[in-house]
Write an enzyme that holds these catalytic residues in place. Sequence first.
Site, PDB file in Angstrom:
ATOM      1  N   GLU A   1      -2.550  11.394   3.298  1.00  0.00           N
ATOM      2  CA  GLU A   1      -3.605  11.216   4.287  1.00  0.00           C
ATOM      3  C   GLU A   1      -3.605  12.446   5.196  1.00  0.00           C
ATOM      4  O   GLU A   1      -2.555  13.042   5.434  1.00  0.00           O
ATOM      5  CB  GLU A   1      -3.392   9.959   5.134  1.00  0.00           C
ATOM      6  CG  GLU A   1      -3.598   8.659   4.384  1.00  0.00           C
ATOM      7  CD  GLU A   1      -3.454   7.450   5.306  1.00  0.00           C
ATOM      8  OE1 GLU A   1      -4.463   6.815   5.630  1.00  0.00           O
ATOM      9  OE2 GLU A   1      -2.294   7.168   5.691  1.00  0.00           O
TER      10      GLU A   1
ATOM     11  N   GLU B   1       0.852  -1.190   0.000  1.00  0.00           N
ATOM     12  CA  GLU B   1       0.000   0.000   0.000  1.00  0.00           C
ATOM     13  C   GLU B   1       0.887   1.240   0.000  1.00  0.00           C
ATOM     14  O   GLU B   1       1.857   1.318   0.751  1.00  0.00           O
ATOM     15  CB  GLU B   1      -0.904   0.013   1.233  1.00  0.00           C
ATOM     16  CG  GLU B   1      -1.746   1.281   1.383  1.00  0.00           C
ATOM     17  CD  GLU B   1      -2.636   1.252   2.623  1.00  0.00           C
ATOM     18  OE1 GLU B   1      -3.010   0.142   3.064  1.00  0.00           O
ATOM     19  OE2 GLU B   1      -2.940   2.335   3.158  1.00  0.00           O
TER      20      GLU B   1
END
Length: 349
Positions: A242, A237
């Site tokens: 974020e 990932e």
Amino acid sequence: MKNLKSTVTLLILFFVLASCKKAGADSATKTPPSNLAITAIVSADGTGKVNFTATAENAISYAYEFGNGDIKIVGSGAINYQYAASGTNTYTVTVTATSNSSLTVKTSIDVTVTVTAVVPVLFWSEEFNTDGAPDPAKWGYDLGTGSNGWGNAELEYYTNRPENAVVQGGVLKINALKENYNGSAYTSARLLSKGKFSFTYGRVEIRAKLPAGVGSWPAAWMLGSDVDTNPWPACGEIDIMEHLGRTLNTIYGTLHYPGRSGGNADGSTTVIADATTAFHVYTLDWSAAAIKIYVDGILYHTTINSSSIPFNHDFFFILDVAMGGGFGGAVDPAVTNATMEVDYIRVYK
């Protein structure tokens, strides 16, 4: 005669003074630029990029002649320019400064530039220029709460409704809304390019503006395309961006893989001034040698790539706004909506 002579003298003095005053006024409004100076910072990475800065007193614009036939005019005097000719070349760069009365002054400097790196070309892009639903040729949806394995104990129910994901005015808007829906307290959208677009290695640029509500958790990220047969974290990932509403303006860039997942992930943070009120460019530079994550061109995380970690195969994009969950934290009950706006996604090879 004496009075006449005095009158003539006074008239002559009046015209002389008036003429001097007018000449002084004209010269005050036609001041040329002065003290023109140029600085050039040449990038050492072989890309041909040069950061030019020109300064002058009384200047309102600067015309750059870059020594290769290209000319650009800027108001501030600062410009970033990229030379394309391969090898090492010396260019005579001439800058002409212009005042508000159209008077000019110019000066030149020599700049030696080396171009060794391959300049990336656009490989794939999503510009979000067509109003309505996101392009179905590029985007699908994860639906539900993720309780079947891909959720993170979040509070939202992901839908494919236009209330939660829509393209308007040249941007994609992912809207998390406070509403009771299929047993969840919030709705949102989670778009993914799985099965539609994936790639290995390249430079990704995502221009976005983020929501501010406490408990919001927007993300622009990637998963290995083999996730169905090689479950997370073995598929790998890459979190390009974020952001948490409870820690405004802190940007997270993170990699997850076996031995470095969850709370032990491989990542870093950086702080920017206005993540929720202005657009910023979130960048991934991914190669067989390294994985680098940037905000607005500033590098803040690097992982050395190798065959021992799962970042040497195809990945696809995911865009979402979560509410709460293990990373998002408690949601402020006063938050009724949280919107992430994405201007574009561009992949260069």
